[in-house]
Design a protein around this motif. Structure first.
Motif, short mmCIF file in Angstrom:
data_model
loop_
_atom_site.label_atom_id
_atom_site.label_comp_id
_atom_site.label_asym_id
_atom_site.label_seq_id
_atom_site.Cartn_x
_atom_site.Cartn_y
_atom_site.Cartn_z
N PRO A 163 10.53 11.45 -4.97
CA PRO A 163 9.23 11.75 -5.59
C PRO A 163 9.02 11.09 -6.94
O PRO A 163 7.89 10.92 -7.38
N ASP A 164 10.12 10.70 -7.62
CA ASP A 164 9.97 10.05 -8.92
C ASP A 164 10.10 8.54 -8.81
O ASP A 164 10.23 7.83 -9.82
N SER A 165 10.03 8.01 -7.59
CA SER A 165 10.13 6.58 -7.39
C SER A 165 8.83 5.88 -7.80
O SER A 165 7.76 6.50 -7.89
N VAL A 166 8.94 4.58 -8.04
CA VAL A 166 7.82 3.80 -8.58
C VAL A 166 7.67 2.51 -7.78
O VAL A 166 8.67 1.86 -7.45
N VAL A 177 0.82 -1.21 0.00
CA VAL A 177 0.00 0.00 0.00
C VAL A 177 0.86 1.27 0.00
O VAL A 177 0.35 2.38 0.10
N GLY A 178 2.18 1.10 -0.10
CA GLY A 178 3.06 2.26 -0.25
C GLY A 178 3.74 2.76 1.00
O GLY A 178 4.24 3.88 1.04
N ARG A 179 3.79 1.92 2.05
CA ARG A 179 4.39 2.37 3.31
C ARG A 179 5.82 2.85 3.13
O ARG A 179 6.22 3.89 3.66
N ASN A 180 6.62 2.09 2.37
CA ASN A 180 8.00 2.50 2.11
C ASN A 180 8.10 3.46 0.93
O ASN A 180 8.92 4.38 0.93
N LEU A 181 7.27 3.23 -0.06
CA LEU A 181 7.33 4.06 -1.27
C LEU A 181 7.13 5.54 -0.95
O LEU A 181 7.76 6.41 -1.56
#
Length: 207
Positions: free
Chosen positions: A69-72, A60-64
């Motif tokens: 900001p341009d990470s995927v 769900v994006g906890r680390n992301l």
């Protein structure tokens, strides 16, 4: 060492929509709701200076959300990907990622993060996962592998295989990485027997 459980080779247990609900519930429960419990983990990621990150198994994006900001992010659970997107993050299903030539081009990312993923998969599937996404990381880029220590491993019934430092090193070297360092975080390794949020962390370099 904790027992190896009956494996789910393709991580089927984590592909179910109910797994996404569980992740969100855990994020919002107890002390996590009241205290900045993720602060040390955010700091750990940022100090590694990972640049543009490909977060494999982003959930769900906890680390992301703590990466550049341009990470995927990429995940096989479409419900988790939808949740990550709803949080304003850039995330794709594995099929969407594979179909996008820009995302899959060689060296598109400075680093790859695989956090709390390998313990859900058998050894062969882990090898396929790493080799499948490694071409997207530039030469000299970093690959960060993170797995739970004993107390954390025991806390989740979807964990199927205990992945400690020797196993992490074997996976990294099997994928052709040069192991730069490995460490226990946030506490020394003995704490991982009782503190379920202690992690094994390995940093490898893409040749």
């Amino acid at each position: 060492m904790p027992e190896t459980r009956d494996p789910s080779p393709d991580g089927a247990a984590t592909a179910d929509p109910s797994y996404t609900e569980r992740l969100v519930t855990l994020e919002q429960s107890g002390l996590k709701r009241l205290l900045p419990t993720q602060a040390p983990y955010r700091w750990n990621l940022r100090r590694l200076r990972l640049g543009r990150v490909l977060d494999v198994g982003c959930g769900v994006g906890r680390n992301l959300q703590n990466c550049g900001p341009d990470s995927v992010g990429v995940d096989h659970n479409a419900t988790s990907v939808a949740t990550a997107r709803a949080r304003g993050l850039t995330a794709y299903t594995a099929d969407e990622f594979a179909a996008d030539p820009e995302l899959g081009r060689p060296g598109a990312f400075d680093s790859m993060l695989v956090a709390h993923v390998l313990e859900h998969l058998d050894a062969e599937t882990c090898e396929q996962l790493l080799r499948g996404y490694l071409p997207s990381v530039r030469p000299g880029g970093k690959v960060v592998l993170i797995t739970p220590q004993p107390a954390g491993y025991r806390s989740d019934p979807t964990h199927v295989r205990f992945v400690d430092f020797p196993v992490l090193r074997a996976h990294a070297e099997g994928a052709g990485l040069r192991v730069e360092r490995s460490f226990s975080f946030p506490l020394p390794e003995p704490a991982g027997k009782v503190f379920k949020y202690n992690e094994y962390v390995l940093v490898g370099i893409v040749p």
